[in-house]
Motif scaffolding. Structure first.
Motif, PDB file in Angstrom:
ATOM      1  N   GLU A  53       0.970  -1.266   0.018  1.00  0.00           N
ATOM      2  CA  GLU A  53      -0.147  -0.008   0.049  1.00  0.00           C
ATOM      3  C   GLU A  53       0.913   1.265   0.062  1.00  0.00           C
ATOM      4  N   LEU A  54       1.878   1.261   0.729  1.00  0.00           N
ATOM      5  CA  LEU A  54       2.846   2.297   0.778  1.00  0.00           C
ATOM      6  C   LEU A  54       3.504   2.665  -0.493  1.00  0.00           C
ATOM      7  N   ALA A  55       3.741   1.768  -1.600  1.00  0.00           N
ATOM      8  CA  ALA A  55       4.419   1.822  -2.511  1.00  0.00           C
ATOM      9  C   ALA A  55       3.406   2.037  -3.776  1.00  0.00           C
ATOM     10  N   SER A  56       2.104   2.245  -3.318  1.00  0.00           N
ATOM     11  CA  SER A  56       0.878   2.521  -4.365  1.00  0.00           C
ATOM     12  C   SER A  56       0.854   3.832  -4.789  1.00  0.00           C
ATOM     13  N   SER A 111       7.693   4.230  -9.847  1.00  0.00           N
ATOM     14  CA  SER A 111       8.643   3.026 -10.524  1.00  0.00           C
ATOM     15  C   SER A 111       8.568   1.870  -9.877  1.00  0.00           C
ATOM     16  N   LEU A 112       8.734   0.763 -10.796  1.00  0.00           N
ATOM     17  CA  LEU A 112       8.709  -0.535 -10.136  1.00  0.00           C
ATOM     18  C   LEU A 112      10.071  -0.646  -9.504  1.00  0.00           C
ATOM     19  N   ASP A 116      10.324  -1.957  -5.567  1.00  0.00           N
ATOM     20  CA  ASP A 116      10.858  -2.945  -5.196  1.00  0.00           C
ATOM     21  C   ASP A 116      11.850  -2.711  -3.836  1.00  0.00           C
ATOM     22  N   GLU A 117      12.482  -1.632  -3.780  1.00  0.00           N
ATOM     23  CA  GLU A 117      13.052  -1.024  -2.795  1.00  0.00           C
ATOM     24  C   GLU A 117      12.297  -0.866  -1.600  1.00  0.00           C
ATOM     25  N   ASP A 159      18.207 -10.507 -12.611  1.00  0.00           N
ATOM     26  CA  ASP A 159      18.150  -9.427 -13.605  1.00  0.00           C
ATOM     27  C   ASP A 159      17.507  -8.310 -13.096  1.00  0.00           C
ATOM     28  N   SER A 160      16.938  -7.360 -13.970  1.00  0.00           N
ATOM     29  CA  SER A 160      16.260  -6.103 -13.690  1.00  0.00           C
ATOM     30  C   SER A 160      14.823  -5.981 -13.983  1.00  0.00           C
ATOM     31  N   ARG A 161      14.292  -7.200 -14.186  1.00  0.00           N
ATOM     32  CA  ARG A 161      12.905  -7.168 -14.063  1.00  0.00           C
ATOM     33  C   ARG A 161      12.249  -7.057 -12.558  1.00  0.00           C
ATOM     34  N   PHE A 162      12.128  -5.705 -12.341  1.00  0.00           N
ATOM     35  CA  PHE A 162      11.690  -5.427 -11.048  1.00  0.00           C
ATOM     36  C   PHE A 162      10.121  -5.790 -10.920  1.00  0.00           C
TER      37      PHE A 162
END
Length: 460
Positions: A53-56, A111-112, A116-117, A159-162
Motif C-alpha cells: 500500500e505504501l508503494a502504491s 517506478s517498479l 521493489d526498494e 536480472d532487472s525485471r523489477f
C-alpha cells in the motif's frame, strides 16, 4: 566447509514471525537442529501488505505516514522483550526514516524499481529482529555456533525485471561459494527471502511468495541435504482446510505431485520453490512452526501409488476461445497464437482444441475487476486479425492431483471423481498431458462447493 552434519536450510513465513512469541518458537526450532545453518525469513505477518500500500500510486502523504507508524508499532511490539531493545529501536527507526524518504519519492514519480526498494524493507526488518532474538535465545543454551545476519542482496543475484526478477544461478553459486559455504561449519546465517539485487546494485524482488524460492535457491547453491519450509499449517493437506473442513494431512508426496499442487493453487508452497530442489534432489519438509511436534509433509523423488492425493483450487481464471474456419486442416495456427501470447508475456494454463477452435485459460493473478480484460487490447487486435476471439471471466480452475494411471476402472478413485462431477456444470476439462493432474473449469460461484463435494466423494 567441514560441517559433520547434514546441511539444512530453513525458511520461516510471515505468520511464523508475527510476534515475539512466534519468533521464539522459530528460534527454538533452529537451535534444536544443529544442521540448520542458513535461515531465510519473510516479513512479519501483515507488513508486506502495508508496504504494498505504501508503494502504491494512490497512497496519500497522510496515509503513508500512518502506514509507517503502523509498521513501527508491529516491529516495536516484537522487540519489546529483548534485553537490548534500545539498539533495536534505533535500527528500526533508521530503516523507517529511509522508508519514509522512499515513500515521498515514489509519490512524485512512480517506478517498479522504487516499489521493489520499498517492498524489501519488510524482510530487512524481520531478519534483523529474528537474528537478535536467535542470539539472545542461543545465549541461554550451550551453543558455540556464531549467529549473524547477511544481506540477501550480496547473494541472490537477479536480472532487472523489477517486481518479478529472475535469478542468475551462476552468480548466486559464485556468491555463495565465497560468502556462505566456506563458513557454515562455524556460522549460522539469517537472511531475507524475496529480495535480490541486479548487476547495477538495485534492489529487486522475486514476486510475492518468493521467500520460498529464495530458500530453495540458497539450498541448491550450498548443496543442502534438506530444505525446511515452516508455515502456519502442519504440512500439505488434501485440500484447503478453509474450504474443506475435513481436509487430511499428507505425510509424503512426490515432487511431481507437489509441483502440480503448488502450480494449481495450493498456498503452502510457492510454485517456483520446487524447481531448484528438484534439480539438486534436495529433500523438502513442510511443517508448522506453531506445533513442530505435529510433523508435516515430506516431499520425495519416489513415485506415489496410483490414486488421488489432493484437490486444489485456483480462482480468477479467464477462458479465451479462438475460432477460425481456416484452422481446419491448416498448419501453423497454434504457432501463430502462441507467438502473439508470448509477445505480451501471457502464460497459458489449460488448452483444448477442436477442428476449428482452440480454448485456453489465462490466470488473472491480480484478481482484478471483472470488467478489466486480462488480454491487452493490442493483443486482442492481433488475434482478431486471423480468428474470432471470445472471452469468459469469473471462472475457477479445479485441479485433482495424484498419480492418475491409465489402468483405472469405474470402481477406481478416478471413476469416483467423474461420478461426483455428474451433477455439476463443467466448462472445460483437461486430462492426459500429465499423469499427475486432471483439471477442469467451473463457474467461480460454484467452485468451492464443487471442491468440497469432490473431496467428500473421494476421501469420505
Amino acid at each position: 566447509m567441514s560441517l559433520n552434519l547434514p546441511l539444512t536450510v530453513a525458511k520461516f513465513g510471515g505468520t511464523s514471525l508475527k510476534d515475539h512469541a512466534a519468533m521464539l518458537r522459530c528460534a527454538d526450532i533452529v537451535l534444536y537442529n544443529p544442521s540448520i545453518r542458513v535461515v531465510v525469513v519473510s516479513a512479519s505477518a501483515g507488513v508486506t501488505n502495508m508496504l504494498v500500500e505504501l508503494a502504491s500510486r494512490e497512497t496519500s502523504v497522510s496515509q503513508s505516514n500512518q502506514l509507517i507508524a503502523d509498521i513501527r508499532q508491529v516491529q516495536y511490539s516484537i522487540i519489546e522483550p529483548l534485553s537490548d531493545k534500545l539498539e533495536s529501536r534505533l535500527y528500526i527507526d533508521n530503516q523507517l526514516d529511509l522508508l519514509k524518504d522512499l515513500a515521498k519519492e515514489i509519490q512524485v514519480q512512480y517506478s517498479l524499481k522504487l516499489a521493489d526498494e520499498i517492498l524489501a524493507f519488510g524482510e530487512r526488518l524481520s531478519s534483523y529482529i529474528f537474528t537478535k532474538i536467535l542470539i539472545e535465545q542461543a545465549n541461554t543454551k550451550s551453543t558455540s555456533v556464531k549467529i549473524s545476519c547477511i544481506d540477501a542482496r550480496e547473494i541472490i543475484a537477479t536480472d532487472s525485471r523489477f517486481s518479478h526478477a529472475r535469478p542468475d544461478l551462476q552468480a548466486i553459486k559464485a556468491n555463495t561459494d565465497v560468502k556462505l559455504s566456506p563458513h557454515l561449519a562455524d556460522n549460522l546465517y539469517v537472511t531475507q527471502g524475496f529480495v535480490g539485487q541486479d548487476q547495477f546494485g538495485n534492489t529487486t524482488t522475486l514476486g510475492r511468495g518468493g521467500s520460498d524460492f529464495s530458500a530453495a535457491l540458497l539450498a541448491e547453491a550450498v548443496s543442502a541435504d534438506t530444505l525446511q519450509i515452516w508455515t502456519d499449517v502442519a504440512g500439505i493437506y488434501s485440500s484447503d482446510p478453509r474450504i474443506v473442513t475435513n481436509a487430511k494431512p499428507i505425510k509424503t508426496i512426490s515432487f511431481n505431485e507437489a509441483a502440480e499442487l503448488a502450480t494449481f493453487g495450493a498456498k503452502v508452497l510457492h510454485p517456483a520453490t520446487l524447481l531448484p530442489a528438484i534439480r539438486a534432489q534436495i529433500d523438502v519438509f513442510v511443517g508448522s512452526s506453531q506445533s513442530p511436534e505435529a510433523g508435516g509433509t515430506k516431499l520425495t523423488n519416489q513415485i506415489s501409488t496410483s490414486g488421488i492425493r489432493a484437490i486444489a483450487l485456483r480462482e480468477n481464471q479467464t477462458l479465451v476461445t479462438l475460432t477460425s474456419p481456416n484452422m481446419l486442416l491448416a498448419s501453423g495456427f497454434l504457432a501463430r497464437v502462441f507467438a502473439i501470447l508470448a509477445k505480451y508475456e501471457l502464460s497459458v494454463d489449460l488448452i483444448t482444441t477442436s477442428e476449428i477452435s482452440v480454448a485456453l485459460t489465462l490466470d488473472n493473478v491480480n484478481g482484478s475487476d471483472e470488467n478489466e480484460n486480462i488480454l491487452p487490447h493490442a493483443c486482442i487486435i492481433e488475434l482478431e486479425d486471423f480468428c474470432g476471439v471470445a472471452i469468459e471471466k469469473q471462472l475457477s480452475l479445479i485441479a485433482v492431483i495424484g498419480n492418475h494411471t491409465a489402468q483405472h476402472d469405474s470402481q477406481s478413485t478416478t471413476g469416483h471423481l467423474f461420478s461426483s462431477l455428474s451433477k455439476h456444470k463443467i466448462r472445460m476439462i483437461c486430462h492426459g498431458a500429465s499423469k499427475h493432474n486432471i483439471c477442469f473449469l467451473v463457474k467461480q460461484s460454484d467452485a468451492k462447493e464443487i471442491v468440497a463435494s469432490i473431496h467428500d466423494q473421494i476421501f469420505g
